[in-house]
Scaffold this motif. Structure first.
Motif, PDB file in Angstrom:
ATOM      1  N   VAL A 135      27.843  60.673  24.342  1.00 31.48           N
ATOM      2  CA  VAL A 135      27.721  59.293  23.840  1.00 31.48           C
ATOM      3  C   VAL A 135      28.024  58.336  24.993  1.00 31.48           C
ATOM      4  O   VAL A 135      29.084  58.416  25.607  1.00 31.48           O
ATOM      5  CB  VAL A 135      28.705  59.048  22.674  1.00 31.48           C
ATOM      6  CG1 VAL A 135      28.618  57.608  22.198  1.00 31.48           C
ATOM      7  CG2 VAL A 135      28.421  60.005  21.527  1.00 31.48           C
ATOM      8  N   PHE A 136      27.071  57.461  25.292  1.00 36.39           N
ATOM      9  CA  PHE A 136      27.281  56.431  26.317  1.00 36.39           C
ATOM     10  C   PHE A 136      27.574  55.105  25.611  1.00 36.39           C
ATOM     11  O   PHE A 136      26.728  54.621  24.862  1.00 36.39           O
ATOM     12  CB  PHE A 136      26.008  56.251  27.169  1.00 36.39           C
ATOM     13  CG  PHE A 136      25.670  57.419  28.052  1.00 36.39           C
ATOM     14  CD1 PHE A 136      25.017  58.532  27.534  1.00 36.39           C
ATOM     15  CD2 PHE A 136      25.962  57.393  29.404  1.00 36.39           C
ATOM     16  CE1 PHE A 136      24.686  59.606  28.344  1.00 36.39           C
ATOM     17  CE2 PHE A 136      25.634  58.464  30.232  1.00 36.39           C
ATOM     18  CZ  PHE A 136      24.994  59.573  29.702  1.00 36.39           C
ATOM     19  N   PRO A 137      28.762  54.496  25.822  1.00 38.55           N
ATOM     20  CA  PRO A 137      29.016  53.173  25.255  1.00 38.55           C
ATOM     21  C   PRO A 137      28.445  52.112  26.203  1.00 38.55           C
ATOM     22  O   PRO A 137      28.919  51.966  27.327  1.00 38.55           O
ATOM     23  CB  PRO A 137      30.548  53.106  25.208  1.00 38.55           C
ATOM     24  CG  PRO A 137      31.012  54.037  26.281  1.00 38.55           C
ATOM     25  CD  PRO A 137      29.915  55.009  26.594  1.00 38.55           C
ATOM     26  N   VAL A 138      27.418  51.400  25.743  1.00 43.83           N
ATOM     27  CA  VAL A 138      26.701  50.501  26.650  1.00 43.83           C
ATOM     28  C   VAL A 138      26.953  49.043  26.271  1.00 43.83           C
ATOM     29  O   VAL A 138      27.003  48.703  25.081  1.00 43.83           O
ATOM     30  CB  VAL A 138      25.178  50.790  26.607  1.00 43.83           C
ATOM     31  CG1 VAL A 138      24.440  49.915  27.626  1.00 43.83           C
ATOM     32  CG2 VAL A 138      24.896  52.256  26.870  1.00 43.83           C
ATOM     33  N   LEU A 139      27.123  48.203  27.274  1.00 40.55           N
ATOM     34  CA  LEU A 139      27.274  46.761  27.064  1.00 40.55           C
ATOM     35  C   LEU A 139      25.972  46.088  27.478  1.00 40.55           C
ATOM     36  O   LEU A 139      25.487  46.289  28.591  1.00 40.55           O
ATOM     37  CB  LEU A 139      28.436  46.231  27.918  1.00 40.55           C
ATOM     38  CG  LEU A 139      28.679  44.717  27.869  1.00 40.55           C
ATOM     39  CD1 LEU A 139      29.129  44.284  26.483  1.00 40.55           C
ATOM     40  CD2 LEU A 139      29.719  44.304  28.912  1.00 40.55           C
TER      41      LEU A 139
END
Ligand code: HEM
Length: 291
Positions: free
Chosen positions: A127-131
């Motif tokens: 899971v990549f938490p992207v802004l």
């Protein structure tokens, strides 16, 4: 390793669209990329790379022993997108991304993110938490549809950056002939030799060719076997593979959604007014008919 790609290539995606991991991870195995359809500016969302494989299988380690697989991934986000800082993550997202280290591809490519190797038994997806960026503060960013590219890998590669083959390969004979002798190679761990075999093959002109097979794969020939050039001397121990998938994401202006909702409301009010007007006209007509 993702680190090998970083060392050898300026960007991980070639002009043809191929992600460079495939240059050393020669086997192909699918992955999945999950993205939201659209995201608001300056908001945090999840990009998920799924790397499925058969967890009952083991691969050969560099020393020839059997071991579980590790996974890794590269995510090429649109310019301006990057990994969200810890303080922006929800508790749920913090839990999902715990213990994962997200590395930017280089100092000026924060939108390209590497992960791995991490244990494939602990993580079957990354899971990549992207802004997302904000066009209000960055004039280079626009409300548009953007492409996202992901690559995911499980298991060891077939080629080292030096060009040398890893032991995670099927070894083949370079000549045709008769296997006359198979002798074990003495391990010398200081030099990175973990055993293996030297296979002597007598060719039709009487000369002897010696093929070296490192520790790991199982032999499929024995003294007395006939082999042809290109025929396998070992099984193929590789159970891993690399795959890539493209996706799309819309950077959505919230004012567009508000505008759309206002338009829908206006349409509904207009419809109601038209019906009321019709009723009124009908009433007038009914009155006139009485005269
Ligand atoms: C090992 C991922 C690029 C060659 C690994 C492993 C992962 C991985 C997760 C560990 C596998 C395991 O232990 O089960 C990736 C990704 C890449 C990439 C995501 C692209 C971003 C490359 C490149 C090369 C390469 C460009 C060659 C120059 C290898 C080799 C191994 C390996 C030889 C085995 C190392 C050993 O155990 O001795 N890679 N890799 N990889 N990778 Fe890559």
């Amino acid at each position: 390793y993702p680190y090998f790609a970083q060392e050898a290539y300026k960007t991980p995606r070639e002009a043809t669209g191929k992600i460079v991991c495939a240059n050393c991870h020669l086997a192909k195995k699918g992955i999945e990329l999950e993205l939201p359809q659209s995201v608001k500016p300056d908001s945090v969302f999840e990009a998920v790379v799924k790397v499925p494989y058969d967890h009952t299988k083991q691969q050969v380690a560099a020393d020839g022993s059997k071991t579980g697989l590790n996974i890794g991934a590269v995510l090429v986000l649109p310019e301006g997108f990057k990994i969200a800082p810890e303080e922006r993550l929800s508790e749920e997202l913090k839990e999902k991304t715990k213990d994962i280290y997200y590395q930017p591809y280089s100092d000026d490519q924060e939108n390209i993110v590497l992960v791995g190797p991490i244990s494939g038994d602990e993580y079957s997806e990354i899971v990549f938490p992207v802004l997302s960026p904000d066009p209000a503060t960055d004039k280079n960013i626009h409300f548009l549809k953007y492409s996202v590219y992901a690559g995911g890998n499980r298991g060891r590669g077939q080629v080292y950056p030096t060009g040398e083959k890893s032991n995670n390969n099927e070894y083949t004979s370079s000549v045709s002939g008769l296997v006359t002798q198979i002798s074990p190679i003495a391990p010398n761990e200081d030099e990175g030799i973990y055993g293996g075999y030297e296979i002597s093959i007598q060719t039709t002109d009487g000369s002897i060719a010696v093929e070296k097979v490192p520790a790991g794969a199982e032999l499929v020939v024995e003294p007395g076997s006939e082999v042809r050039a290109g025929a396998p001397l070992t099984t193929n121990p590789n159970v891993g593979g690399f795959g890539q998938q493209d996706g799309e994401i819309v950077l959505q202006d919230p004012r567009r959604i508000q505008g759309l909702l206002a338009f829908f409301a206006a349409v509904i009010v207009t419809q109601i007014l038209l019906v009321l007007k019709k009723k009124q006209v009908e009433k007038v007509q009914a009155v006139e008919m009485n005269f």
